[in-house]
Motif scaffolding. Structure first.
Motif, PDB file in Angstrom:
ATOM      1  N   ARG A 181       0.842  -1.211   0.000  1.00 14.00           N
ATOM      2  CA  ARG A 181       0.000   0.000   0.000  1.00 14.00           C
ATOM      3  C   ARG A 181       0.876   1.259   0.000  1.00 14.00           C
ATOM      4  NH1 ARG A 181      -4.586   1.486   4.401  1.00 14.00           N
ATOM      5  NH2 ARG A 181      -5.447   3.238   3.279  1.00 14.00           N
ATOM      6  N   ILE A 182       1.931   1.239   0.794  1.00 14.47           N
ATOM      7  CA  ILE A 182       2.866   2.364   0.841  1.00 14.47           C
ATOM      8  C   ILE A 182       3.513   2.553  -0.517  1.00 14.47           C
ATOM      9  CG2 ILE A 182       5.070   3.145   1.822  1.00 14.47           C
ATOM     10  CD1 ILE A 182       4.177   1.704   4.460  1.00 14.47           C
ATOM     11  N   LEU A 183       3.928   1.454  -1.141  1.00 13.32           N
ATOM     12  CA  LEU A 183       4.565   1.527  -2.457  1.00 13.32           C
ATOM     13  C   LEU A 183       3.627   2.171  -3.472  1.00 13.32           C
ATOM     14  CD1 LEU A 183       7.235   0.598  -3.871  1.00 13.32           C
ATOM     15  CD2 LEU A 183       5.887  -1.302  -4.762  1.00 13.32           C
ATOM     16  N   THR A 184       2.358   1.813  -3.417  1.00 12.17           N
ATOM     17  CA  THR A 184       1.366   2.389  -4.326  1.00 12.17           C
ATOM     18  C   THR A 184       1.232   3.895  -4.099  1.00 12.17           C
ATOM     19  OG1 THR A 184       0.174   0.290  -4.399  1.00 12.17           O
ATOM     20  CG2 THR A 184      -1.044   2.255  -5.067  1.00 12.17           C
ATOM     21  N   ILE A 185       1.222   4.319  -2.857  1.00 18.70           N
ATOM     22  CA  ILE A 185       1.123   5.752  -2.546  1.00 18.70           C
ATOM     23  C   ILE A 185       2.350   6.492  -3.079  1.00 18.70           C
ATOM     24  CG2 ILE A 185       1.165   7.435  -0.651  1.00 18.70           C
ATOM     25  CD1 ILE A 185      -0.600   5.367   0.915  1.00 18.70           C
ATOM     26  N   ILE A 186       3.515   5.912  -2.895  1.00 18.23           N
ATOM     27  CA  ILE A 186       4.752   6.538  -3.388  1.00 18.23           C
ATOM     28  C   ILE A 186       4.728   6.616  -4.912  1.00 18.23           C
ATOM     29  CG2 ILE A 186       7.266   6.293  -3.540  1.00 18.23           C
ATOM     30  CD1 ILE A 186       7.067   4.840  -0.759  1.00 18.23           C
ATOM     31  N   ALA A 187       4.307   5.528  -5.559  1.00 18.21           N
ATOM     32  CA  ALA A 187       4.248   5.501  -7.022  1.00 18.21           C
ATOM     33  C   ALA A 187       3.261   6.537  -7.550  1.00 18.21           C
ATOM     34  CB  ALA A 187       3.874   4.107  -7.506  1.00 18.21           C
ATOM     35  N   LYS A 188       2.093   6.635  -6.907  1.00 19.23           N
ATOM     36  CA  LYS A 188       1.094   7.607  -7.352  1.00 19.23           C
ATOM     37  C   LYS A 188       1.612   9.032  -7.178  1.00 19.23           C
ATOM     38  CE  LYS A 188      -3.733   8.883  -7.166  1.00 19.23           C
ATOM     39  NZ  LYS A 188      -3.418  10.011  -7.968  1.00 19.23           N
ATOM     40  N   GLY A 190       4.691   9.985  -7.278  1.00 19.09           N
ATOM     41  CA  GLY A 190       5.675  10.181  -8.343  1.00 19.09           C
ATOM     42  C   GLY A 190       5.013  10.414  -9.684  1.00 19.09           C
ATOM     43  N   GLN A 191       3.966   9.667  -9.973  1.00 17.22           N
ATOM     44  CA  GLN A 191       3.224   9.821 -11.229  1.00 17.22           C
ATOM     45  C   GLN A 191       2.586  11.204 -11.331  1.00 17.22           C
ATOM     46  OE1 GLN A 191       3.223   7.407 -13.525  1.00 17.22           O
ATOM     47  NE2 GLN A 191       1.955   8.489 -14.975  1.00 17.22           N
ATOM     48  N   ASP A 192       2.111  11.694 -10.185  1.00 16.78           N
ATOM     49  CA  ASP A 192       1.485  13.018 -10.129  1.00 16.78           C
ATOM     50  C   ASP A 192       2.515  14.144  -9.972  1.00 16.78           C
ATOM     51  OD1 ASP A 192      -0.950  11.730 -10.314  1.00 16.78           O
ATOM     52  OD2 ASP A 192      -1.385  11.856  -8.166  1.00 16.78           O
ATOM     53  N   ARG A 193       3.781  13.761  -9.977  1.00 17.57           N
ATOM     54  CA  ARG A 193       4.898  14.709  -9.809  1.00 17.57           C
ATOM     55  C   ARG A 193       4.785  15.503  -8.509  1.00 17.57           C
ATOM     56  NH1 ARG A 193       7.480  13.589 -14.203  1.00 17.57           N
ATOM     57  NH2 ARG A 193       6.661  13.715 -16.299  1.00 17.57           N
ATOM     58  N   GLN A 194       4.330  14.815  -7.475  1.00 18.91           N
ATOM     59  CA  GLN A 194       4.242  15.424  -6.150  1.00 18.91           C
ATOM     60  C   GLN A 194       5.419  14.954  -5.305  1.00 18.91           C
ATOM     61  OE1 GLN A 194       0.502  14.151  -4.548  1.00 18.91           O
ATOM     62  NE2 GLN A 194      -0.681  15.599  -5.760  1.00 18.91           N
ATOM     63  N   LEU A 234      10.908   5.879  -5.702  1.00 12.77           N
ATOM     64  CA  LEU A 234      11.031   4.479  -6.103  1.00 12.77           C
ATOM     65  C   LEU A 234      12.418   4.242  -6.675  1.00 12.77           C
ATOM     66  CD1 LEU A 234       7.632   3.939  -7.953  1.00 12.77           C
ATOM     67  CD2 LEU A 234       8.205   3.325  -5.599  1.00 12.77           C
ATOM     68  N   THR A 235      12.942   3.056  -6.439  1.00  9.50           N
ATOM     69  CA  THR A 235      14.206   2.682  -7.060  1.00  9.50           C
ATOM     70  C   THR A 235      13.940   2.261  -8.507  1.00  9.50           C
ATOM     71  OG1 THR A 235      13.989   0.367  -6.411  1.00  9.50           O
ATOM     72  CG2 THR A 235      15.159   1.833  -4.867  1.00  9.50           C
ATOM     73  N   LEU A 253      10.524   0.575 -10.264  1.00  2.00           N
ATOM     74  CA  LEU A 253       9.916   1.033 -11.514  1.00  2.00           C
ATOM     75  C   LEU A 253       9.820  -0.110 -12.524  1.00  2.00           C
ATOM     76  CD1 LEU A 253      11.675   4.494 -11.804  1.00  2.00           C
ATOM     77  CD2 LEU A 253       9.254   4.088 -11.304  1.00  2.00           C
ATOM     78  N   LEU A 254      10.836  -0.950 -12.582  1.00  4.04           N
ATOM     79  CA  LEU A 254      10.799  -2.121 -13.470  1.00  4.04           C
ATOM     80  C   LEU A 254       9.691  -3.080 -13.047  1.00  4.04           C
ATOM     81  CD1 LEU A 254      14.608  -2.808 -14.011  1.00  4.04           C
ATOM     82  CD2 LEU A 254      12.968  -1.913 -15.685  1.00  4.04           C
ATOM     83  N   HIS A 255       9.464  -3.194 -11.748  1.00  2.00           N
ATOM     84  CA  HIS A 255       8.385  -4.045 -11.237  1.00  2.00           C
ATOM     85  C   HIS A 255       7.032  -3.519 -11.739  1.00  2.00           C
ATOM     86  CE1 HIS A 255       5.969  -6.458  -8.518  1.00  2.00           C
ATOM     87  NE2 HIS A 255       5.367  -5.351  -8.125  1.00  2.00           N
ATOM     88  N   PHE A 256       6.830  -2.205 -11.693  1.00  2.93           N
ATOM     89  CA  PHE A 256       5.582  -1.627 -12.201  1.00  2.93           C
ATOM     90  C   PHE A 256       5.469  -1.825 -13.712  1.00  2.93           C
ATOM     91  CE2 PHE A 256       5.441   0.752  -8.134  1.00  2.93           C
ATOM     92  CZ  PHE A 256       4.153   0.424  -7.769  1.00  2.93           C
ATOM     93  N   ASP A 257       6.589  -1.778 -14.420  1.00  6.42           N
ATOM     94  CA  ASP A 257       6.574  -2.073 -15.858  1.00  6.42           C
ATOM     95  C   ASP A 257       6.080  -3.495 -16.100  1.00  6.42           C
ATOM     96  OD1 ASP A 257       7.574   0.443 -16.433  1.00  6.42           O
ATOM     97  OD2 ASP A 257       9.628  -0.258 -16.795  1.00  6.42           O
ATOM     98  N   LYS A 258       6.555  -4.431 -15.293  1.00  6.25           N
ATOM     99  CA  LYS A 258       6.145  -5.835 -15.432  1.00  6.25           C
ATOM    100  C   LYS A 258       4.657  -5.989 -15.111  1.00  6.25           C
ATOM    101  CE  LYS A 258      10.694  -7.681 -14.341  1.00  6.25           C
ATOM    102  NZ  LYS A 258      11.507  -8.367 -13.326  1.00  6.25           N
ATOM    103  N   LEU A 259       4.188  -5.286 -14.071  1.00  2.00           N
ATOM    104  CA  LEU A 259       2.761  -5.349 -13.743  1.00  2.00           C
ATOM    105  C   LEU A 259       1.920  -4.790 -14.884  1.00  2.00           C
ATOM    106  CD1 LEU A 259       2.589  -4.286  -9.982  1.00  2.00           C
ATOM    107  CD2 LEU A 259       2.083  -6.537 -10.959  1.00  2.00           C
TER     108      LEU A 259
END
Length: 117
Positions: free
Chosen positions: A36-43, A45-49, A96-97, A101-107
């Protein structure tokens, strides 16, 4: 592969493909709170926040600050996140390392594959 009969089939296929990723030797597994934390961090980053450790620890819905601090330390040791300096030396930015990011690419590829008809 046969066409899914309903939208839920696509999602269930995605979950099956994503679960297979967990067995691959990439990064150590995360517990549900860490995911859940990873998702918050990714979001963020995606939102450039910008998201600092202090910002994350202020999120009451994730639990006590001490628990979050322990999880962030664990995620850093596992290679999922890194902490970067900011203009204030007391504040650390969470990012994110490259491996995460590669993990999200795979997902993402799993999602596309699940949706193929």
């Amino acid at each position: 592969m046969t066409a899914p009969t309903r939208p839920a089939d696509i999602y269930l296929r995605f979950l099956q493909l994503a679960e297979a990723l967990r067995g691959l030797p990439s990064l150590p597994a995360l517990d549900p709170l860490e995911e859940r934390i990873l998702t918050i961090i990714a979001k963020a980053g995606q939102d450039r926040q910008r998201l600092s450790v202090r910002d994350m620890m202020a999120k009451k819905e994730l639990g006590a600050p001490a628990t979050l601090h322990t999880r962030l330390t664990s995620m850093r040791e596992k290679g999922w996140i890194m902490l970067s300096d900011t203009e204030d030396a007391r504040r650390k930015q969470i990012e994110l390392t490259q491996a995460a990011l590669l993990h999200f690419d795979k997902l993402s590829k799993c999602m596309l594959k699940a949706a193929q008809i």
